[in-house]
Design an enzyme around this catalytic site. Structure first.
Site, PDB file in Angstrom:
ATOM      1  N   LYS A   1     -10.459 -20.208 -43.051  1.00 54.43           N
ATOM      2  CA  LYS A   1      -9.902 -21.379 -43.743  1.00 54.43           C
ATOM      3  C   LYS A   1     -10.173 -22.636 -42.919  1.00 54.43           C
ATOM      4  CE  LYS A   1      -5.375 -20.598 -41.627  1.00 54.43           C
ATOM      5  NZ  LYS A   1      -4.088 -19.916 -41.817  1.00 54.43           N
TER       6      LYS A   1
ATOM      7  N   ARG B   1       8.037 -19.686 -46.090  1.00 54.91           N
ATOM      8  CA  ARG B   1       6.969 -20.579 -46.500  1.00 54.91           C
ATOM      9  C   ARG B   1       6.554 -20.095 -47.887  1.00 54.91           C
ATOM     10  NH1 ARG B   1       2.026 -21.542 -42.321  1.00 54.91           N
ATOM     11  NH2 ARG B   1       1.419 -19.553 -43.237  1.00 54.91           N
TER      12      ARG B   1
ATOM     13  N   TYR C   1      -6.810 -49.515 -22.395  1.00 57.17           N
ATOM     14  CA  TYR C   1      -5.745 -50.161 -23.164  1.00 57.17           C
ATOM     15  C   TYR C   1      -4.378 -49.851 -22.572  1.00 57.17           C
ATOM     16  CZ  TYR C   1      -9.068 -51.169 -26.918  1.00 57.17           C
ATOM     17  OH  TYR C   1     -10.121 -51.640 -27.656  1.00 57.17           O
TER      18      TYR C   1
ATOM     19  N   MET D   1     -10.826 -45.288 -29.097  1.00 57.90           N
ATOM     20  CA  MET D   1     -11.460 -44.749 -30.304  1.00 57.90           C
ATOM     21  C   MET D   1     -12.760 -44.015 -29.985  1.00 57.90           C
ATOM     22  SD  MET D   1     -12.637 -46.694 -33.804  1.00 57.90           S
ATOM     23  CE  MET D   1     -11.021 -47.249 -34.252  1.00 57.90           C
TER      24      MET D   1
HETATM   25  C1  LIG Z   1      -4.050 -18.820 -41.005  1.00 59.61           C
HETATM   26  C2  LIG Z   1      -3.515 -17.522 -41.386  1.00 59.61           C
HETATM   27  C3  LIG Z   1      -3.794 -16.384 -40.619  1.00 59.61           C
HETATM   28  C4  LIG Z   1      -4.543 -16.444 -39.306  1.00 59.61           C
HETATM   29  O1  LIG Z   1      -3.659 -16.885 -38.298  1.00 59.61           O
HETATM   30  P1  LIG Z   1      -4.141 -16.969 -36.784  1.00 59.61           P
HETATM   31  O2  LIG Z   1      -2.914 -17.331 -36.044  1.00 59.61           O
HETATM   32  O3  LIG Z   1      -5.155 -18.058 -36.723  1.00 59.61           O
HETATM   33  O4  LIG Z   1      -4.699 -15.651 -36.459  1.00 59.61           O
HETATM   34  C5  LIG Z   1      -3.344 -15.171 -41.080  1.00 59.61           C
HETATM   35  N1  LIG Z   1      -2.649 -15.066 -42.238  1.00 59.61           N
HETATM   36  C6  LIG Z   1      -2.340 -16.144 -42.977  1.00 59.61           C
HETATM   37  C7  LIG Z   1      -1.565 -15.967 -44.227  1.00 59.61           C
HETATM   38  C8  LIG Z   1      -2.748 -17.396 -42.585  1.00 59.61           C
HETATM   39  O5  LIG Z   1      -2.449 -18.457 -43.324  1.00 59.61           O
END
Ligand SMILES: *Cc1c(COP(=O)(O)O)cnc(C)c1O
Length: 370
Positions: A35, A130, A258, A306
């Site tokens: 992802k 969640r 800065y 930046m």
């Molecule tokens: C992102 C995610 C993972 C992977 O998590 P990591 O901590 O990067 O291994 C696994 N399961 C779900 C549902 C996720 O959203």
């Protein structure tokens, strides 16, 4: 000449880290989680190193299409399922497996016209709050899915909030594991509960049919600083590097950058590096963040701006204009020995986690495969 900053993606490190997930969970299949454009590495580039995965897990349908365009014919799991009814058409067409975490997604499936029934993973909210069905609603949702002609096999999934640490003074997974096991007892279907932290820390209790390895395949450590990359034998899949494009000689009382956030207390030489927050380097890193110059460890000075940041060249007499700077990842080989700066250390200095730094590398930074 473009600016000297670049990111390198280490294909062999990805393959090595994937192998580490397999070694932790030898009887499980491994989803490589790609992802967020493979945690900033790029889906296409990451795919080169992760071809040996049993499947790919992600959540953006466009990224699933990109994987299919690479001719990946194996499993792809949408971790959040679909966002609207017509996404199901793409799932049918591309044979995507998808999580089902709410009643609305079941309603959409019930109305979906498809010749090929879908493979789904029903998600339990075992305590993270969640996504997912509560333990009280889970079995009814399972029964609803079972009754649908649109659904083929139903897998079971949940996600841990604290697999990387303790929770309220106790083991971080026990409370969720108990809820998951009680709720799913006797239900048929493939199971997946482990993220990287669970795969590394609790493999015996969490590695079931599939593990979901995200950060670990990129060489990031989910439980840093309790453990580091060397402890888990993970290698950085990303290097961010640049060069010293200017040198300044400071006198006591001179300040840097800065806000004059750093003041020299003695004469010193500093290097100005072509890397700033517009490249994704965190502005929250204050004086003292670790950095390598010509493979030697030193520190940043003052505020990140930046396009530039400053580094201490004290103790590095051979370094100066044009020196190679490693912001994180693999540094140059010096005296026959490689150098390395774990992204987790930089993240810690910036008050964040390696995940965020990887994902934040800016589009203006050219990325190449190493
Ligand atoms: C992102 C995610 C993972 C992977 O998590 P990591 O901590 O990067 O291994 C696994 N399961 C779900 C549902 C996720 O959203």
């Amino acid at each position: 000449m473009p600016r000297p900053i670049e990111a390198l993606i280490h294909t062999e490190a990805l393959a090595h880290n994937l192998g580490r997930a397999r070694a932790q969970a030898p009887n499980a299949r491994v989803w490589a989680v790609v992802k967020a454009n493979a945690y900033g590495h790029g889906v296409e580039r990451a795919f080169e190193g992760l071809r040996a995965a049993d499947g790919f897990a992600l959540l953006d349908l466009a990224e699933a299409e990109r994987l299919r365009a690479l001719d990946w014919r194996g499993p792809i799991l949408l971790l959040e399922g679909v966002f609207e009814p017509r996404d199901l058409e793409l799932c049918s067409r591309l044979k995507l497996w998808h999580a089902v975490h709410c009643e609305e997604q079941i309603d959409w499936l019930a109305m979906h016209k498809t010749h090929e029934p879908h493979r789904v993973f029903l998600k339990l909210n075992s305590g993270m709050n969640r996504l997912g069905f509560t333990p009280a609603a889970f079995r009814a949702a399972y029964a609803r899915l079972e009754a649908l002609p649109q659904v083929d096999e139903i897998g079971l999934m949940t996600h841990f909030s604290d697999a990387d640490a303790q929770r309220l003074g106790a083991d971080g997974i026990a409370h969720q594991l108990a809820a998951y096991e009680a709720t799913t007892e006797g239900l048929a279907g493939e199971r997946t509960i482990a993220n990287s932290a669970a795969t590394l820390r609790h493999p015996a209790r969490t590695a079931n049919d599939w593990v979901r390895a995200g950060i670990m395949v990129y060489g990031g450590v989910p439980d840093f600083p309790e453990h580091d990359a060397a402890h888990w034998d993970l290698r950085p899949a990303m290097t961010l590097r640049s060069k010293v494009i200017g040198v300044q000689h400071l006198q006591p009382g001179d300040t840097v950058g800065y806000g004059s956030a750093f003041t020299a207390t003695e004469a010193m030489r500093i290097g100005i590096v072509a890397c700033g927050y517009a490249d994704g380097y965190p502005r929250s890193a204050k004086t003292g963040a670790p950095v390598l110059v010509d493979g030697q460890r030193t520190r940043t000075l003052g505020r990140v701006s930046m396009d530039m940041l400053a580094v201490d060249l004290g103790g590095l007499p051979a370094s100066g204009f044009g020196s190679e700077v490693t912001l994180w990842g693999e540094g140059p080989v010096i005296g026959g020995k490689g150098s390395r700066l774990p992204i987790d250390e930089v993240a810690q200095a910036a008050g964040t986690i390696g995940y965020e730094l990887m994902c934040a590398v800016a589009p203006r930074v050219p990325i190449t495969r190493a």
